[in-house]
Design an enzyme around this catalytic site. Structure first.
Site, PDB file in Angstrom:
ATOM      1  N   ASP A 196       0.860  -1.181   0.000  1.00  0.00           N
ATOM      2  CA  ASP A 196       0.000   0.000   0.000  1.00  0.00           C
ATOM      3  C   ASP A 196       0.899   1.235   0.000  1.00  0.00           C
ATOM      4  OD1 ASP A 196       0.974   0.187   2.558  1.00  0.00           O
ATOM      5  OD2 ASP A 196      -0.946  -0.050   3.556  1.00  0.00           O
ATOM      6  N   ASP A 240      -8.024  -7.405   0.725  1.00  0.00           N
ATOM      7  CA  ASP A 240      -7.044  -7.618   1.796  1.00  0.00           C
ATOM      8  C   ASP A 240      -7.621  -7.116   3.103  1.00  0.00           C
ATOM      9  OD1 ASP A 240      -5.316  -5.064   3.044  1.00  0.00           O
ATOM     10  OD2 ASP A 240      -6.479  -4.598   1.258  1.00  0.00           O
ATOM     11  N   CYS A 289     -13.655 -28.300   8.129  1.00  0.00           N
ATOM     12  CA  CYS A 289     -12.391 -27.723   7.655  1.00  0.00           C
ATOM     13  C   CYS A 289     -11.293 -28.784   7.659  1.00  0.00           C
ATOM     14  CB  CYS A 289     -11.991 -26.548   8.551  1.00  0.00           C
ATOM     15  SG  CYS A 289     -10.449 -25.738   8.057  1.00  0.00           S
ATOM     16  N   CYS A 315      -7.941 -27.888   7.304  1.00  0.00           N
ATOM     17  CA  CYS A 315      -6.656 -27.213   7.476  1.00  0.00           C
ATOM     18  C   CYS A 315      -5.790 -27.962   8.494  1.00  0.00           C
ATOM     19  CB  CYS A 315      -6.854 -25.765   7.907  1.00  0.00           C
ATOM     20  SG  CYS A 315      -7.271 -25.515   9.656  1.00  0.00           S
ATOM     21  N   CYS A 333      -7.239 -27.887  12.097  1.00  0.00           N
ATOM     22  CA  CYS A 333      -8.430 -28.702  12.342  1.00  0.00           C
ATOM     23  C   CYS A 333      -8.160 -30.197  12.194  1.00  0.00           C
ATOM     24  CB  CYS A 333      -9.558 -28.264  11.403  1.00  0.00           C
ATOM     25  SG  CYS A 333     -10.203 -26.621  11.815  1.00  0.00           S
ATOM     26  N   HIS A 379      -5.741 -21.247  10.802  1.00  0.00           N
ATOM     27  CA  HIS A 379      -7.122 -21.636  10.471  1.00  0.00           C
ATOM     28  C   HIS A 379      -7.882 -20.491   9.806  1.00  0.00           C
ATOM     29  CE1 HIS A 379     -11.199 -23.156  10.741  1.00  0.00           C
ATOM     30  NE2 HIS A 379     -11.517 -21.991  11.273  1.00  0.00           N
TER      31      HIS A 379
END
Length: 378
Positions: free
Chosen positions: A93, A267, A305, A307, A310, A336
């Protein structure tokens, strides 16, 4: 041109776009959520972990890297990619958001903005030219023009002056940009909630032919319906052959709603920030794992989930870590949350390709609980 956009499919149900953004450090599918690595790191995550969870691009903050460690050190290291050992794309940015967030520490003039360093109190000055020089030294694939992000709400007269200043600053940014062949510079559309000013800003900036455009000045305190209304009349003003980036937005509902309204890139610090206090995004809504009711809950954070968190750890264990201020607990919740949003964007892309994003929205909002009265949002 350093940055190009390929429009692959438009959802027949909603008009949402599926495409690809091509950068010097690879291509990524859109719509895409970009994890925020303010100080050249996504908090508690390694580059390998980000890559494994499917993050092809991250965002870093020009203002903060200018203060620490200094753009000269990053340049000497070979640029941000080498400095942080990240092979994917990077967006920086411009520092313009600090004009908004450090409102009690700054003074805006035509030449630029006078700041006080939020850490040391030292007097600083940031102009369009300086923002470009810093970003050229940082070496990100995508740079942002220096703009003013006014607060919400703001009077029409103040906003008009701000839009006109942002357009003049955008011209100065283009003139000062030293690396157009390997760094793409995006313009930022401002104008608050005012349609006439969004139109003026879009007309000014599209005439300058930036390789991409951001919609700025949203997610600054306005209601979600205002954000959606602004997007509905703003995104059609932007070139269809270039990427569109909605700055600072990362709640699950707004990612879906923004995609429906033609946004390609998002974002936000939200998923990493709330992870640090034990708040998790799940397919059934918000879960605050530090709450006492999870002390003996041996299920994963989200049973839908897959991931790393998890697949390997329980709510009870993660609650224990967070309550004990163990860094590993924050790493697990951060992993997560980022994985959840990246997977959500994959589901959004699938739904666009299959012309069913409107149906997906209804199903997701129902399961997540956004349709319930007094639903807890982020």
């Amino acid at each position: 041109m350093a940055i190009t956009y390929e429009l692959i499919h438009t959802c027949k149900q909603t008009g949402a776009r599926y495409g690809k953004v091509h950068t010097p450090h690879g291509s990524f599918e859109t719509p895409m959520f970009m994890p925020v690595g303010t100080l050249a790191t996504v908090k508690t995550m390694s580059p390998d972990e980000l890559e494994r969870m499917g993050a092809p691009i991250i965002l870093s903050n020009t203002y903060h890297l200018w203060l620490r460690p200094g753009e000269d050190i990053v340049k000497e290291a070979g640029g941000l990619h080498n400095f942080m050992n990240w092979d994917g794309s990077i967006l920086t940015d411009s520092g313009g958001f600090q004009v908004f967030s450090l409102s009690d520490l700054r003074k805006i003039e035509e030449e630029g903005v006078h700041f006080r360093n939020h850490i040391s109190g030292e007097k600083l000055f940031l102009s369009p030219e300086k923002a470009m020089r810093i970003q050229n030294d940082l070496g990100a694939d995508i740079m942002m023009a220096f703009d003013e992000c006014p607060p919400y709400p703001a009077e029409h007269k103040y906003m008009k002056d701000s839009v006109e200043r942002t357009s003049r600053w955008a011209e100065r940014c283009l003139e000062a940009h030293q690396r157009p062949h390997d760094q793409g510079l995006f313009g930022i559309i401002q104008g608050g909630e005012y349609e006439d000013l969004r139109r003026q800003s879009a007309k000014d900036l599209t005439s300058m032919d930036f390789p991409g455009y951001a919609v700025g000045g949203l997610s600054v305190g306005e209601p979600k319906d205002v954000m959606n209304r602004v997007l509905e009349f703003t995104t059609p003003l932007l070139p269809s052959e270039k990427p569109r980036y909605l700055m600072g937005v990362g709640s699950p509902d707004s990612l879906v709603d923004g995609s429906i309204r033609g946004i390609d890139m998002f974002d936000c610090v939200l998923p990493t920030r709330i992870a640090r206090n034990g708040t998790c995004m799940t397919s059934n809504g918000r879960l605050v794992v530090r709450n006492a009711k999870f002390a003996r809950d041996f299920r994963p954070l989200d049973e839908n989930c897959d991931c790393y968190t998890c697949r390997n750890y329980s709510r009870a264990y993660i609650r224990h870590l967070v309550k004990a201020n163990e860094t590993f607990g924050i790493r697990l919740t951060t992993y997560h949350n980022l994985y959840f949003l990246l997977k959500l964007m994959g589901q959004v892309r699938d739904a666009i390709r299959e012309d069913r994003l409107g149906d997906f929205r209804e199903e997701f909002f129902e399961q997540y609980g956004f349709n319930k009265p007094n639903a807890k949002n982020f």
